[in-house]
Design a protein around this motif. Sequence first.
Motif, PDB file in Angstrom:
ATOM      1  N   UNK A 280       1.727 -19.321  44.830  1.00 54.15           N
ATOM      2  CA  UNK A 280       2.085 -19.345  43.255  1.00 54.15           C
ATOM      3  C   UNK A 280       3.243 -20.119  43.295  1.00 54.15           C
ATOM      4  N   UNK A 281       4.180 -20.007  44.022  1.00 46.23           N
ATOM      5  CA  UNK A 281       5.478 -20.610  43.937  1.00 46.23           C
ATOM      6  C   UNK A 281       5.528 -22.249  44.332  1.00 46.23           C
ATOM      7  N   UNK A 282       4.448 -22.576  45.087  1.00 48.36           N
ATOM      8  CA  UNK A 282       4.299 -23.755  45.481  1.00 48.36           C
ATOM      9  C   UNK A 282       3.823 -24.656  44.199  1.00 48.36           C
ATOM     10  N   UNK A 283       3.677 -24.122  43.220  1.00 46.01           N
ATOM     11  CA  UNK A 283       3.155 -24.743  41.976  1.00 46.01           C
ATOM     12  C   UNK A 283       4.551 -25.227  41.251  1.00 46.01           C
ATOM     13  N   UNK A 284       5.405 -24.479  41.155  1.00 46.79           N
ATOM     14  CA  UNK A 284       6.789 -24.772  40.695  1.00 46.79           C
ATOM     15  C   UNK A 284       7.703 -25.776  41.626  1.00 46.79           C
ATOM     16  N   UNK A 285       7.198 -25.556  42.898  1.00 40.82           N
ATOM     17  CA  UNK A 285       8.051 -26.620  43.742  1.00 40.82           C
ATOM     18  C   UNK A 285       7.317 -27.902  43.696  1.00 40.82           C
ATOM     19  N   UNK A 286       6.275 -28.005  43.360  1.00 39.08           N
ATOM     20  CA  UNK A 286       5.616 -29.399  43.351  1.00 39.08           C
ATOM     21  C   UNK A 286       5.393 -29.899  41.850  1.00 39.08           C
TER      22      UNK A 286
ATOM     23  N   UNK B  28       0.619 -17.396  32.401  1.00 35.94           N
ATOM     24  CA  UNK B  28       1.983 -17.069  31.772  1.00 35.94           C
ATOM     25  C   UNK B  28       2.986 -16.530  32.577  1.00 35.94           C
ATOM     26  N   UNK B  29       2.811 -15.718  33.637  1.00 35.68           N
ATOM     27  CA  UNK B  29       3.659 -15.050  34.446  1.00 35.68           C
ATOM     28  C   UNK B  29       4.419 -16.247  35.185  1.00 35.68           C
ATOM     29  N   UNK B  30       3.674 -16.993  35.900  1.00 33.04           N
ATOM     30  CA  UNK B  30       4.148 -18.383  36.613  1.00 33.04           C
ATOM     31  C   UNK B  30       5.133 -18.964  35.668  1.00 33.04           C
ATOM     32  N   UNK B  31       4.617 -19.287  34.404  1.00 31.53           N
ATOM     33  CA  UNK B  31       5.610 -20.183  33.531  1.00 31.53           C
ATOM     34  C   UNK B  31       6.670 -19.334  33.281  1.00 31.53           C
TER      35      UNK B  31
ATOM     36  N   UNK C  43       3.148 -26.095  34.797  1.00 25.54           N
ATOM     37  CA  UNK C  43       3.035 -25.190  35.788  1.00 25.54           C
ATOM     38  C   UNK C  43       1.868 -24.320  35.403  1.00 25.54           C
ATOM     39  N   UNK C  44       1.933 -23.662  34.099  1.00 25.85           N
ATOM     40  CA  UNK C  44       0.897 -22.904  33.797  1.00 25.85           C
ATOM     41  C   UNK C  44      -0.514 -23.495  33.969  1.00 25.85           C
TER      42      UNK C  44
END
Length: 430
Positions: free
Chosen positions: A348-354, A118-121, A360-361
């Motif tokens: 964690x940020x590589x997820x939203x990078x890729x 939830x935080x990354x989303x 993402x979640x």
Amino acid sequence: MEKIGKYRWTICSLVFFATTVNYLDRQVISLLKSVLSKDLKWDDGDYANIEITFKIFYSFGMLIAGNIVDKLGTKKGYAWATGLWSLAAIGHAFANSAFGFMIARAGLGLTEAGNFPAAIKSTAEWFPKKERALATGIFNSGTNIGAIVAPLTVPLIAVYWGWQWAFIITGLIGFIWLVLWQIYYTSPKDSKKLSKAEYDYIHSDKEEEENIKNEEKVPWIQLLGFRQTWAFALGKFLTDPVWWFYLFWLPDFLQSEYKLSLIEISFPVAVVYIISTVGSIGGGYLPLAFINKNMPVFKARKTSMLIFALFVLPVIFSQLAGKVNMWLAVLVIGIAAAAHQAWSANIFTTVSDMFPKKATASVVGIGGMAGGLGGILLTWAVQKNMFVYYRSINQIETAYYIMFAICAGAYLLAWLIMHLLVPRMNKVDI
């Protein structure tokens, strides 16, 4: 920044608060290990079983939490997760055996798994790509604040009011967050407090413009077909267990090696996490500085992560430093913990990078499950058996030396594997 607007940082502060509560709740048991072991007749094997139970259910929870958050949406998904884990945290107060604590930890692990997806989303929804590592570093520093607050408060509560109240009081804090979340959070497109300039800034990444309108969810099984998913998952598998080790065994290390009391461990444990807070926030600034110097995002991310991996290496000498002075050991472990948090902000940020925002979640959930499985394996193969054996022959320091050696090498290995799998961190087209 003033002309653009800054409401996105209000959202970041809410996520920071939730992450603080998340780690406050999960760390209580490690600080009370000596008290609970005495009162409930535990040994290291019982404690390891309780820890393994938490990680099993946390891993399973991560597998489903990301998908649930993607389906429910950030606001509902985060609220349900926090409310349920707060109830589970309070439930520890009513356990009176190792098995009872295993049940309580199972509930806590299953529900706390919702925090990071939830935080990354939230971060992907509310921040442009170049600010995400900084925002992630800030909210991820909540793990440190929770770990700082816990040793400064939990032992005192336990000594004066009993260990049950330590679980009850910390668990109740989550409901304060729930009220604030309901008042202040909404999606950017529905927010009445967001200016058009800030909305446009948040959605300024050209490659994501078409994904804003594309809301269909991506099954996690489909995500397993991408190398990018495996790079993130294996990176978490190798490095998450190190943080678990610090979180669950640092108080025991200080008590075993330096014969500190329950109250005396409070400040050294807090100092480790105070130092690690610098790494969490600094971990977001470094890649941003590289990007501002026109370094490609993937190169800035990987260069930063390599630097942080190198900063972990001295932890292998922590016990040697501690023979000179305990505080030198605390300093070395604190630097390693800071490097982990800096690494964590970036992995964690590589997820939203890729990946596009709609996935993402779910990807974070897969990686979180992998990290939990790594923690289970380490606890079962090393801590459960090795710690019990070496403590039985009065050589627990040898067990800790082996553990610190594992910690030292984990990040370089993870970086190498991630680099081989995704040399340029190309965006997934879903």
